[in-house]
Every structure is written in C-alpha cells, then in structure tokens.
Scaffold this motif. Sequence first.
Motif, PDB file in Angstrom:
ATOM      1  N   GLU A 125      -5.340 -14.691  40.035  1.00 25.87           N
ATOM      2  CA  GLU A 125      -6.277 -14.047  39.110  1.00 25.87           C
ATOM      3  C   GLU A 125      -7.146 -13.034  39.847  1.00 25.87           C
TER       4      GLU A 125
ATOM      5  N   GLU B 297     -17.410 -12.494  35.023  1.00 22.44           N
ATOM      6  CA  GLU B 297     -18.536 -13.352  34.642  1.00 22.44           C
ATOM      7  C   GLU B 297     -18.332 -14.788  35.131  1.00 22.44           C
ATOM      8  N   GLU B 298     -17.080 -15.225  35.080  1.00 25.64           N
ATOM      9  CA  GLU B 298     -16.739 -16.549  35.613  1.00 25.64           C
ATOM     10  C   GLU B 298     -17.065 -16.598  37.108  1.00 25.64           C
ATOM     11  N   TRP B 299     -16.688 -15.514  37.790  1.00 27.14           N
ATOM     12  CA  TRP B 299     -16.914 -15.406  39.223  1.00 27.14           C
ATOM     13  C   TRP B 299     -18.405 -15.367  39.534  1.00 27.14           C
TER      14      TRP B 299
ATOM     15  N   GLU C  62     -20.871 -16.556  37.790  1.00 22.84           N
ATOM     16  CA  GLU C  62     -21.480 -17.872  37.588  1.00 22.84           C
ATOM     17  C   GLU C  62     -21.276 -18.746  38.824  1.00 22.84           C
ATOM     18  N   PHE C  63     -20.071 -18.689  39.379  1.00 25.72           N
ATOM     19  CA  PHE C  63     -19.776 -19.445  40.590  1.00 25.72           C
ATOM     20  C   PHE C  63     -20.664 -18.990  41.755  1.00 25.72           C
TER      21      PHE C  63
ATOM     22  N   ASN D 210     -14.537 -10.963  31.548  1.00 27.76           N
ATOM     23  CA  ASN D 210     -14.635 -12.421  31.483  1.00 27.76           C
ATOM     24  C   ASN D 210     -14.400 -13.071  32.836  1.00 27.76           C
ATOM     25  N   LYS D 211     -13.410 -12.559  33.573  1.00 25.78           N
ATOM     26  CA  LYS D 211     -13.132 -13.112  34.904  1.00 25.78           C
ATOM     27  C   LYS D 211     -14.301 -12.860  35.840  1.00 25.78           C
TER      28      LYS D 211
ATOM     29  N   GLU E 193     -11.784 -22.563  40.125  1.00 18.53           N
ATOM     30  CA  GLU E 193     -11.439 -22.178  38.749  1.00 18.53           C
ATOM     31  C   GLU E 193     -10.687 -20.850  38.714  1.00 18.53           C
ATOM     32  N   LEU E 194     -11.001 -19.979  39.692  1.00 16.93           N
ATOM     33  CA  LEU E 194     -10.345 -18.674  39.733  1.00 16.93           C
ATOM     34  C   LEU E 194      -9.233 -18.731  40.773  1.00 16.93           C
TER      35      LEU E 194
END
Lengths: 146, 146
Positions: free
Chosen positions: B127, A136-138, A140-141, A133-134, B122-123
């Motif tokens: 993290e 994927e967040e990264w 996207e950024f 999840n982390k 966000e990260l």
Amino acid sequence: MDQLKLANQICFPVYAASRLIIREYQPHLDKIGITYPQYLVLLVLWENDGMAVNDIAHKLILNTNTVTPLLKRMETLGLVSRIRSEEDERKVIVRLTAKGSEMKVEAAHIPFSLMADISPDELKMEELLAMKNKLEEWIEFLKRKG
Amino acid sequence: MDQLKLANQICFPVYAASRLIIREYQPHLDKIGITYPQYLVLLVLWENDGMAVNDIAHKLILNTNTVTPLLKRMETLGLVSRIRSEEDERKVIVRLTAKGSEMKVEAAHIPFSLMADISPDELKMEELLAMKNKLEEWIEFLKRKG
DNA sequence: TATATTTGTATCGTGCACGATATAATGAAA
DNA sequence: TTTCATTATATCGTGCACGATACAAATATA
C-alpha cells in the motif's frame, strides 16, 4: 529494487508533493492576501469559531510555538482577535473578525479551482480520495506514536 | 458537502504527513548532526557527486535560492565543497568532502530504522508503494504545469 | 562585433516550523 | 495551605522555502 532505500523513496514524494501543492494554492491565496497556513487556520475557525490556541495547533498538527506567531500575524491582518479566556486565564481564545468571517465568501471557489489545477486526467478522483484515506490512516499512526 | 472543511481537503493530509515524517527522521539525523533537507542533498551527491547547484535544486524540486544557503551551511559543516566551474564560470560545482562521503556509512541504517518507525502494521508495504507511485505520478503532473 | 537575451548563482525580506526555554495560571498532593 | 506537577501560551534561535531582485557569464541575434 533497493529495499534499503524504500523509506527515502516513500518519504521524499510526500515532502515534494506537499511543497508543489502549496505552490498551486499560492496564486489563489495571493488574491485574498493570505498564506497556506493562514488559510488552514481560517478553515478551522470557519468550521468552529472561538477556539483556544492549543486546539487550533492540535487540529493542524502544529506546535503552539508555530501557531502563536501565525495567529499574531493574522491578528495584524485584521482576520482574528486573540482574547485571554476569563474562566481559564492560561487560555487565549481566537475568534474570527468580520473580515475573517467574510473572507469565507472570497475563498469559497478555492477548493474547486484547486481541484481543476492539481487533478490530472491520469489521476482519477477516486484515486486521489483513496490516497487521502491512506495518508490519513498513516497520519493517525504517526500522531499516536509521536 | 462543505468544501471548506479541513477534513474535506485532499491537500492537508499531504502537508501534515510530510511534517510528521520529517519529525520521525529528526532523531536519527540529530545523531549525525544534519537536517532533513541536508540529508536529501547528501543522498543526491552520494548517488552522483560533483553536481551544479541548479542540478541539485532540480533533483529536489527546490528553488536555487533555497539550495544556495543550504549548501553554504553544509560547507560550513565541512560536508561539501563549492567550487566555481572553469568551463562555465556561472556554475558552482558541489562535491562531497571526505567527511561528507564517510557520513554515508553512518547514515546507512536510517532507511531501515525509518521503515520500522513509520510503517504501521495496518498499512502494508504494497500500500505504501502504491501510494508512492500515485504521488510520483501526481508530482510529475505538478512539475510539468508549474 | 555590438547588443540583447538567457542562464546560473546569489542576496534580501517574509513567513513558517520546531527545539529549547520561560512564565503564569491551574490543579493535585502532602 | 503550602508545595509540586501540569497546562497553556509565549519567546528565542536556527533552518528552511520562496518571491523579488541583482548580476555576471554565456549564448543568440542583429
């Protein structure tokens, strides 16, 4: 800790892990005669057959000049067909052949085998999912700013 | 849940993130005329000059048949020298040239610039560090079993 | 000491991965 | 409708990345 090197310390593990994981895939993929990027293309087409080259490239976050020769090799292997669209003659529509479709059955065990291979007892499933999840967040950024 | 969906694969995010991060490095590395793998070799040698080919490969978790031509290109660029060891003539010792050493100064800003580029608000830093630790744990496991 | 095994590096072939560039089809604007 | 910009794909060149293989040096073994 040397904060200056934080970027290097964070980026190298991602790069190294990527190669190590693909090495784990290889013996499974060898049995059905494909590579990891070819497997990714099949995953995309099994989910949604008949996509344009560009859409596949976008899904896999690859450039089209990587995907075009990749798809040609898969066409040579008899896994996909590449047919120019009639509505828009710029587009080439990629479709699974019977062989490409049927390979889904042979590949069905791979995610399970892989999880057994790559998931150490020390790293619990929830931790892997949290990392996914982390990442994927990264991603996207990075995609937004790229 | 369909295991054969791209979104459900844990490994694809690692593979995609690796490429996206290297893309972020590229403009910085272009300025000093090297690639990401070449930058990694320099990081290793800046920390410990005069290593054998095999030791560099081991540090970067690469095969020697990847590292040998990589080092030859770096020799052509005038960044390193490759001299066969006298004690053990199987080994080739790789040393930084003056140019290779001095490039450390030009590269000093890269980790800073990178952190600004790749670290989204966000990260949080913690993290990223937590992800780094999990990845390294994973890498150790994959190295042991590979 | 002669032979076998291991170790360290290199070579070869294939398949990505991507920047730069080309080209044709489409769509928008003058 | 001619011109111009955009879109979709393909081509070319360079650099990894790795399996398979080769080979010489070092080491172990008979």
